[in-house]
Design a protein around this motif. Structure first.
Motif, PDB file in Angstrom:
ATOM      1  N   LYS A 182       0.866  -1.174   0.000  1.00 46.21           N
ATOM      2  CA  LYS A 182       0.000   0.000   0.000  1.00 46.21           C
ATOM      3  C   LYS A 182       0.903   1.224   0.000  1.00 46.21           C
ATOM      4  CE  LYS A 182      -0.987   2.546   2.821  1.00 46.21           C
ATOM      5  NZ  LYS A 182      -0.463   3.945   3.138  1.00 46.21           N
ATOM      6  N   GLY A 183       0.402   2.276  -0.619  1.00 47.66           N
ATOM      7  CA  GLY A 183       1.156   3.507  -0.654  1.00 47.66           C
ATOM      8  C   GLY A 183       0.743   4.329  -1.850  1.00 47.66           C
ATOM      9  N   ALA A 184       0.597   5.635  -1.642  1.00 49.00           N
ATOM     10  CA  ALA A 184       0.256   6.543  -2.727  1.00 49.00           C
ATOM     11  C   ALA A 184       0.855   7.924  -2.472  1.00 49.00           C
ATOM     12  CB  ALA A 184      -1.264   6.656  -2.878  1.00 49.00           C
ATOM     13  N   GLY A 185       1.012   8.283  -1.203  1.00 49.90           N
ATOM     14  CA  GLY A 185       1.630   9.545  -0.826  1.00 49.90           C
ATOM     15  C   GLY A 185       2.591   9.328   0.328  1.00 49.90           C
ATOM     16  N   MET A 186       3.386  10.370   0.642  1.00 54.49           N
ATOM     17  CA  MET A 186       4.471  10.259   1.602  1.00 54.49           C
ATOM     18  C   MET A 186       5.377   9.096   1.187  1.00 54.49           C
ATOM     19  SD  MET A 186       4.453  10.243   5.822  1.00 54.49           S
ATOM     20  CE  MET A 186       3.218  11.520   5.943  1.00 54.49           C
ATOM     21  N   VAL A 226       7.387   9.448  -4.871  1.00 54.19           N
ATOM     22  CA  VAL A 226       6.199  10.170  -5.314  1.00 54.19           C
ATOM     23  C   VAL A 226       6.334  11.647  -4.976  1.00 54.19           C
ATOM     24  CG1 VAL A 226       3.714  10.502  -4.893  1.00 54.19           C
ATOM     25  CG2 VAL A 226       4.629   8.205  -5.272  1.00 54.19           C
ATOM     26  N   ASP A 227       6.763  11.928  -3.734  1.00 63.98           N
ATOM     27  CA  ASP A 227       6.766  13.323  -3.276  1.00 63.98           C
ATOM     28  C   ASP A 227       7.968  13.688  -2.420  1.00 63.98           C
ATOM     29  OD1 ASP A 227       6.130  11.839  -1.041  1.00 63.98           O
ATOM     30  OD2 ASP A 227       4.025  12.435  -1.035  1.00 63.98           O
ATOM     31  N   SER A 228       8.962  12.825  -2.355  1.00 64.31           N
ATOM     32  CA  SER A 228      10.217  13.049  -1.619  1.00 64.31           C
ATOM     33  C   SER A 228      10.073  12.976  -0.103  1.00 64.31           C
ATOM     34  CB  SER A 228      10.869  14.388  -2.004  1.00 64.31           C
ATOM     35  OG  SER A 228      10.300  15.493  -1.312  1.00 64.31           O
ATOM     36  N   GLY A 387      22.228   4.841 -12.998  1.00 57.63           N
ATOM     37  CA  GLY A 387      21.237   4.776 -11.926  1.00 57.63           C
ATOM     38  C   GLY A 387      19.858   5.048 -12.470  1.00 57.63           C
ATOM     39  N   VAL A 388      18.839   4.485 -11.811  1.00 61.55           N
ATOM     40  CA  VAL A 388      17.459   4.680 -12.253  1.00 61.55           C
ATOM     41  C   VAL A 388      16.560   4.887 -11.043  1.00 61.55           C
ATOM     42  CG1 VAL A 388      16.969   2.199 -12.294  1.00 61.55           C
ATOM     43  CG2 VAL A 388      15.582   3.750 -13.688  1.00 61.55           C
ATOM     44  N   VAL A 389      15.585   5.776 -11.196  1.00 70.05           N
ATOM     45  CA  VAL A 389      14.565   6.033 -10.180  1.00 70.05           C
ATOM     46  C   VAL A 389      13.231   6.149 -10.908  1.00 70.05           C
ATOM     47  CG1 VAL A 389      13.694   7.695  -8.483  1.00 70.05           C
ATOM     48  CG2 VAL A 389      16.136   7.187  -8.576  1.00 70.05           C
ATOM     49  N   TRP A 390      12.181   5.617 -10.287  1.00 70.92           N
ATOM     50  CA  TRP A 390      10.841   5.708 -10.877  1.00 70.92           C
ATOM     51  C   TRP A 390      10.004   6.697 -10.082  1.00 70.92           C
ATOM     52  CZ3 TRP A 390      13.347   0.986 -10.187  1.00 70.92           C
ATOM     53  CH2 TRP A 390      13.723   0.332 -11.384  1.00 70.92           C
ATOM     54  N   THR A 391       9.270   7.545 -10.785  1.00 67.04           N
ATOM     55  CA  THR A 391       8.466   8.558 -10.124  1.00 67.04           C
ATOM     56  C   THR A 391       7.199   8.824 -10.934  1.00 67.04           C
ATOM     57  OG1 THR A 391       8.559  10.760  -9.094  1.00 67.04           O
ATOM     58  CG2 THR A 391       9.571  10.537 -11.263  1.00 67.04           C
ATOM     59  N   CYS A 392       6.440   9.830 -10.520  1.00 69.37           N
ATOM     60  CA  CYS A 392       5.234  10.232 -11.240  1.00 69.37           C
ATOM     61  C   CYS A 392       5.199  11.753 -11.311  1.00 69.37           C
ATOM     62  CB  CYS A 392       3.985   9.688 -10.548  1.00 69.37           C
ATOM     63  SG  CYS A 392       3.776  10.253  -8.848  1.00 69.37           S
ATOM     64  N   ASP A 393       4.199  12.284 -11.977  1.00 70.12           N
ATOM     65  CA  ASP A 393       4.074  13.732 -12.070  1.00 70.12           C
ATOM     66  C   ASP A 393       3.432  14.301 -10.809  1.00 70.12           C
ATOM     67  OD1 ASP A 393       1.678  12.470 -12.665  1.00 70.12           O
ATOM     68  OD2 ASP A 393       1.092  13.890 -14.230  1.00 70.12           O
ATOM     69  N   LEU A 394       3.414  15.620 -10.706  1.00 70.32           N
ATOM     70  CA  LEU A 394       2.839  16.321  -9.561  1.00 70.32           C
ATOM     71  C   LEU A 394       1.726  17.220 -10.086  1.00 70.32           C
ATOM     72  CD1 LEU A 394       2.986  17.005  -6.528  1.00 70.32           C
ATOM     73  CD2 LEU A 394       4.659  18.774  -7.110  1.00 70.32           C
TER      74      LEU A 394
END
Length: 407
Positions: A182-186, A226-228, A387-394
């Motif tokens: 589970k997780g979507a923010g923080m 997602v939001d650091s 290096g690779v990191v996965w993220t999303c838009d804000l």
């Protein structure tokens, strides 16, 4: 709440894992009428490994589990949504102990073999009496199936349940791994991030399972953001029941490598699902950095790009703004040479040799930015580090979700 555009149309129930029984309940912790409690019971002989947040303000359940993980023995897991039991002082520690005792009494096991996790609002005391009101009835319903329901029970601002499974042959014996998250923010990795629980019917000693989990987390949950912001409650637990009879006696050998590969692949799928359910997200972004002086340097630069609000809002606006990428590279504090820098959005090179690519096409770049999944590549031209990191838009939706989180 708007459902993520990456939400699956359906969530299939994975195969049962031998030695694991599952039940969920409505205890009124999150809100009335919402399933918010997960109970898992494990057969005798189950081993456990865990990774936890490095936050200096961890939740009471994190402290509880961290103290008990070295013993390597687990018989139960209790998880609740709606209250993180973090920053709750003595009351939080007492609620944790009381919750574990309730599980131990209901299942006839030792309290020390109960693992706990909580997610939700920080700073509000958790009423262990909520568990007492449902514990015996929930324990009576424990059954081998129910992974999809388990994933739903631990959701907070998630818009879809996250479940994955793998099958691997160990010495000719089929072995199953199933995981939920589970997780979507923080969401910002710092050992792991959010909550995730994996169970397998392989027989894996705790001292072997722990480094396997640590390595798998490093390549998956530790590479998403997602939001650091790193949670107080981040927990990843792996349980090995041994019910299949397929043993892994040491961390070397073909079976161990096959198991590690399956575990790593499983966690990476779950990690990607977390990002694809990032609060308010509309884009899934792979940030790949190469040509750095070292892999560690490349990873830190990739994270600086992935965490940048300016980069993330440009992606939300479908704007191929490479200037913001240059900014993020420059602020990362890692070796970089402006005049060697090259940047791609998808397969479109937008910048090279420290300036806009002479063949740059706004139309081609804009077409890439309209895609739901985008690969942003940076080549520093300094070495072989990657290096690779996965993220999303804000998006504006992220602000709306978090502006109303407690109310």
């Amino acid at each position: 709440m708007t459902v993520s555009p990456f939400a699956p149309t359906s969530v299939a129930e994975p195969a049962a894992v031998g030695g694991v029984r599952i039940a969920t309940a409505q205890a009124g912790i999150k809100r009335a009428g919402r399933t918010d409690v997960l109970l898992m019971a494990f057969d005798e002989g189950t081993t456990v490994a865990g990774t936890y947040t490095r936050s200096r303000c961890p939740s009471a359940p994190v402290e509880w589990c961290r103290e008990r993980t070295p013993a390597g023995v687990a018989r139960a897991l209790l998880v609740n949504a709606g209250n993180a039991n973090a920053f709750t002082g003595r009351k939080g520690r007492e609620a944790t102990a009381s919750s574990a005792e309730l599980v131990a009494q209901a299942l006839g096991i030792e309290t020390a073999h109960v693992f706990l996790a909580s997610t939700g609002v920080i700073g509000e005391p958790l009423d262990a009496g909520k568990f007492a009101s449902v514990m015996d009835e929930t324990a009576s319903r424990l059954a081998p199936s129910g992974w999809a329901d388990a994933a739903r029970a631990i959701m907070t601002t998630d818009t879809f349940p996250k479940v994955a499974s793998r099958t691997v042959s160990l010495g000719g014996t089929p072995t199953t791994l199933v995981g939920i998250a589970k997780g979507a923010g923080m969401i910002a990795p710092d050992m792991a991030t959010m909550l995730s629980f994996v169970a397998t019917d392989a027989a894996v000693p705790a001292e072997v399972l722990q480094p396997m989990l640590t390595d798998a987390v490093a390549a998956s949950f530790n590479r998403i953001t997602v939001d650091s912001d790193t949670s107080t409650s981040d927990t990843v637990l792996a349980f090995a029941t041994g019910a299949s009879g397929a043993p892994i006696g040491e961390a070397q050998g073909g079976d161990a490598r096959a198991f590690c590969a399956a575990l790593s692949d499983l966690l990476l799928e779950l990690a990607h699902l977390v990002v694809k359910d990032g609060e308010g997200c509309t884009k899934f972004v792979t940030v790949a950095v190469r040509g750095a002086e070292s892999d560690a340097s490349a990873s830190r630069i990739a994270r600086a790009i992935a965490d940048s609000p300016l980069v993330k809002t440009a992606i939300a606006g479908e704007d191929a703004n490479w200037g913001r990428v240059v900014m993020a590279v420059g602020k990362a504090g890692e070796p970089a040479d402006r005049d060697r820098l090259a940047i791609w959005f998808g397969d479109v090179r937008v910048a090279a040799d420290g300036e806009r690519d002479p063949d740059y096409s706004e139309a081609a770049a804009s077409a890439v930015m309209r895609e739901p999944e985008i690969v942003l590549t940076v080549d520093l031209g300094l070495g072989d580090g990657e290096g690779v990191v996965w993220t999303c838009d804000l998006t504006k939706a992220y602000v709306a979700i978090n502006g109303d989180y407690r109310t």
